[in-house]
Design a protein around this motif. Structure first.
Motif, PDB file in Angstrom:
ATOM      1  N   UNK A 181     -36.413 -14.406 127.538  1.00 27.06           N
ATOM      2  CA  UNK A 181     -37.639 -14.585 127.186  1.00 27.06           C
ATOM      3  C   UNK A 181     -38.646 -13.541 127.145  1.00 27.06           C
ATOM      4  N   UNK A 182     -38.096 -12.314 127.372  1.00 29.97           N
ATOM      5  CA  UNK A 182     -38.981 -11.032 127.285  1.00 29.97           C
ATOM      6  C   UNK A 182     -39.605 -10.746 125.995  1.00 29.97           C
ATOM      7  N   UNK A 183     -38.945 -10.890 124.919  1.00 32.85           N
ATOM      8  CA  UNK A 183     -39.653 -10.714 123.538  1.00 32.85           C
ATOM      9  C   UNK A 183     -41.000 -11.367 123.231  1.00 32.85           C
ATOM     10  N   UNK A 184     -40.752 -12.599 123.857  1.00 29.26           N
ATOM     11  CA  UNK A 184     -41.737 -13.768 123.533  1.00 29.26           C
ATOM     12  C   UNK A 184     -42.435 -14.186 124.745  1.00 29.26           C
ATOM     13  N   UNK A 185     -42.679 -13.497 125.772  1.00 29.14           N
ATOM     14  CA  UNK A 185     -43.499 -13.613 126.788  1.00 29.14           C
ATOM     15  C   UNK A 185     -44.373 -14.649 126.871  1.00 29.14           C
ATOM     16  N   UNK A 186     -44.341 -15.689 127.661  1.00 35.12           N
ATOM     17  CA  UNK A 186     -45.391 -16.551 127.756  1.00 35.12           C
ATOM     18  C   UNK A 186     -46.398 -16.268 128.723  1.00 35.12           C
ATOM     19  N   UNK A 187     -47.877 -16.415 128.719  1.00 31.82           N
ATOM     20  CA  UNK A 187     -48.730 -16.037 129.438  1.00 31.82           C
ATOM     21  C   UNK A 187     -48.453 -16.222 131.203  1.00 31.82           C
ATOM     22  N   UNK A 188     -47.921 -17.469 131.416  1.00 27.95           N
ATOM     23  CA  UNK A 188     -47.982 -17.935 132.660  1.00 27.95           C
ATOM     24  C   UNK A 188     -46.345 -17.833 133.258  1.00 27.95           C
ATOM     25  N   UNK A 189     -45.549 -16.757 132.658  1.00 19.89           N
ATOM     26  CA  UNK A 189     -44.225 -16.694 132.822  1.00 19.89           C
ATOM     27  C   UNK A 189     -43.986 -15.370 133.590  1.00 19.89           C
ATOM     28  N   UNK A 190     -43.000 -15.299 134.542  1.00 16.37           N
ATOM     29  CA  UNK A 190     -42.794 -14.030 135.283  1.00 16.37           C
ATOM     30  C   UNK A 190     -41.036 -13.947 135.257  1.00 16.37           C
ATOM     31  N   UNK A 191     -40.709 -12.746 134.523  1.00 13.15           N
ATOM     32  CA  UNK A 191     -39.441 -12.744 134.299  1.00 13.15           C
ATOM     33  C   UNK A 191     -38.790 -11.429 135.019  1.00 13.15           C
ATOM     34  N   UNK A 192     -37.534 -11.634 135.933  1.00 10.64           N
ATOM     35  CA  UNK A 192     -37.269 -10.778 136.760  1.00 10.64           C
ATOM     36  C   UNK A 192     -36.027 -10.194 136.084  1.00 10.64           C
ATOM     37  N   UNK A 193     -35.874  -8.766 136.169  1.00  6.50           N
ATOM     38  CA  UNK A 193     -34.613  -7.868 135.724  1.00  6.50           C
ATOM     39  C   UNK A 193     -34.177  -6.952 136.855  1.00  6.50           C
ATOM     40  N   UNK A 194     -32.743  -6.989 136.949  1.00  2.00           N
ATOM     41  CA  UNK A 194     -32.228  -6.295 137.733  1.00  2.00           C
ATOM     42  C   UNK A 194     -31.698  -4.929 137.435  1.00  2.00           C
ATOM     43  N   UNK A 195     -31.937  -3.781 137.931  1.00  2.00           N
ATOM     44  CA  UNK A 195     -31.376  -2.768 137.258  1.00  2.00           C
ATOM     45  C   UNK A 195     -30.019  -2.289 137.893  1.00  2.00           C
ATOM     46  N   UNK A 196     -29.956  -2.574 139.367  1.00  2.00           N
ATOM     47  CA  UNK A 196     -28.628  -2.198 139.969  1.00  2.00           C
ATOM     48  C   UNK A 196     -27.387  -2.899 139.433  1.00  2.00           C
ATOM     49  N   UNK A 197     -27.499  -4.156 139.345  1.00  2.00           N
ATOM     50  CA  UNK A 197     -26.280  -4.991 138.821  1.00  2.00           C
ATOM     51  C   UNK A 197     -25.673  -4.431 137.455  1.00  2.00           C
ATOM     52  N   UNK A 198     -26.345  -4.169 136.421  1.00  2.88           N
ATOM     53  CA  UNK A 198     -25.919  -3.654 135.052  1.00  2.88           C
ATOM     54  C   UNK A 198     -25.287  -2.168 135.370  1.00  2.88           C
ATOM     55  N   UNK A 199     -26.165  -1.554 135.815  1.00  2.00           N
ATOM     56  CA  UNK A 199     -26.061   0.274 135.906  1.00  2.00           C
ATOM     57  C   UNK A 199     -25.105   0.378 137.262  1.00  2.00           C
ATOM     58  N   UNK A 200     -24.360  -0.638 138.124  1.00  2.00           N
ATOM     59  CA  UNK A 200     -23.741  -0.208 139.229  1.00  2.00           C
ATOM     60  C   UNK A 200     -24.515   0.497 140.027  1.00  2.00           C
ATOM     61  N   UNK A 201     -25.499   0.526 140.286  1.00  2.00           N
ATOM     62  CA  UNK A 201     -26.159   1.255 141.288  1.00  2.00           C
ATOM     63  C   UNK A 201     -27.188   0.449 142.253  1.00  2.00           C
ATOM     64  N   UNK A 202     -26.577  -0.648 142.965  1.00  2.00           N
ATOM     65  CA  UNK A 202     -27.559  -1.397 143.782  1.00  2.00           C
ATOM     66  C   UNK A 202     -27.931  -0.717 144.869  1.00  2.00           C
ATOM     67  N   UNK A 203     -27.634   0.015 145.598  1.00  2.00           N
ATOM     68  CA  UNK A 203     -28.125   0.937 146.498  1.00  2.00           C
ATOM     69  C   UNK A 203     -29.236   1.859 146.105  1.00  2.00           C
ATOM     70  N   UNK A 204     -29.637   1.971 144.868  1.00  2.00           N
ATOM     71  CA  UNK A 204     -30.706   2.715 144.384  1.00  2.00           C
ATOM     72  C   UNK A 204     -32.038   1.758 144.647  1.00  2.00           C
TER      73      UNK A 204
END
Length: 338
Positions: A181-204
């Motif tokens: 939904x990021x490119x069409x973000x509704x006003x009442x929506x919260x989107x969570x994205x994780x960096x550590x999972x994709x980039x293999x750096x969870x400890x960061x």
């Protein structure tokens, strides 16, 4: 308050407690984290010695906006991991009726209940019609179920008419982002994205919320100044702009997921599910397989709500692949002989 212990992946202390005779080193397949991490660049000493500057923090959020397809970098909120954001969101609303599409990542329900909200787990969005807040994970953890964008936009519109929120945890969407939904973000929506999972750096410890005002600003205020460390900012903004690395990782992890499916299918009762970073199998022999692997130093994710389910992360090298393959083949031989 619900004091039930929530099981998480990555707890090798628990693995060693359960299987003290298992051979070392352990192969930890209990998390859904990229096993081939982004190469951490050399960091300037100043990233450790000084507080992060506001301009560097904004640049990190701009890099995330570009990587995730946000229309405005001002909607991006950087945080020390998405878990912090999961815990913060419930304290930003008065007590509400909260519907969580499950079964899914258990910390969502725990956070909303701990903040005093009335929480129910629903099996479909149709059952969330009376909720003030709807929380879902897309793709879902652990089964990889995806809700189409059109259905989410319709849900967000219905909630908005009554002042409600839609919270969409897209922790595993980087490699499976068709319905984001990021490119069409509704006003009442919260989107969570994780960096550590994709980039293999969870400890960061780095994650992002994407939300319009006033929700985004309330999150920033609750996090306070210097929420993200200097080293996390330096690594994060470089990695998020490395589009070539992410595309190569996406293709490689999809290949790995198919390879893992081929190993799991002979011991699974149902088709394998999941995402590019983890695979979910179901078997009536799930508890026996969990123990069989644990005794051989292979730690996988089990679930309180269904002992027949086991989730496997991706092995990190050929040696790990071979050990897993041999252990699964031995299990199949043992059970076939019974």
């Amino acid at each position: 308050m619900n004091k039930t212990r929530i099981w998480h992946g990555g707890d090798l202390d628990e693995a060693r407690r359960l299987f003290p005779e298992a051979p070392e080193p352990w192969i930890d397949l209990s998390t859904g984290i990229n096993p081939i991490p982004y190469p951490v660049p050399p960091l300037p000493p100043s990233s450790f010695e000084r507080l992060p500057s506001p301009s560097a923090h904004r640049d990190l959020e701009a890099a995330a906006a570009e990587a995730y397809g946000a229309r405005d970098a001002a909607t991006v909120v950087a945080a020390p991991g998405t878990q912090v954001l999961i815990s913060l969101l419930p304290v930003l609303r008065p007590r509400s009726q909260v519907a969580i599409l499950g079964p899914t990542y258990a910390e969502h329900a725990h956070a909303w209940r701990s903040a005093g909200h009335a929480v129910s787990e629903v099996s479909s969005l149709d059952r969330a019609d009376r909720a003030d807040v709807v929380v879902l994970v897309n793709p879902n953890n652990p089964d990889g179920r995806c809700i189409q964008r059109e259905a989410l936009l319709e849900l967000a519109g219905r909630l908005q008419r009554n002042g409600g929120w839609l919270v969409v945890d897209e922790a595993f969407a980087d490699f499976d982002a068709d319905e984001t939904l990021v490119p069409v973000l509704p006003h009442n929506t919260v989107i969570l994205r994780s960096f550590g999972k994709t980039y293999g750096l969870a400890g960061l410890r780095l994650g992002f919320a994407i939300a319009m005002e006033p929700i985004g600003m309330r999150l920033k205020t609750a996090l306070g100044p210097w929420a993200v460390s200097g080293p996390a900012i330096e690594v994060g903004r470089q990695a998020l702009r490395d589009h070539g690395w992410r595309e190569a990782a996406r293709l490689s992890r999809a290949t790995d997921a198919s390879r893992l499916d081929a190993l799991l299918e002979p011991v699974s009762d149902r088709p394998i599910q999941g995402t590019s970073l983890y695979r979910l199998m179901e078997s009536q022999r799930g508890p026996a397989l969990f123990s069989h692997l644990g005794e051989r130093g292979i730690w996988v994710r089990r679930f309180q709500h269904s002992p027949s389910l086991l989730r496997f992360g991706l092995p990190s090298g050929e040696g790990s692949w071979l050990r897993l393959g041999e252990a699964l083949a031995a299990f199949k031989r043992t059970w076939s002989a019974r």
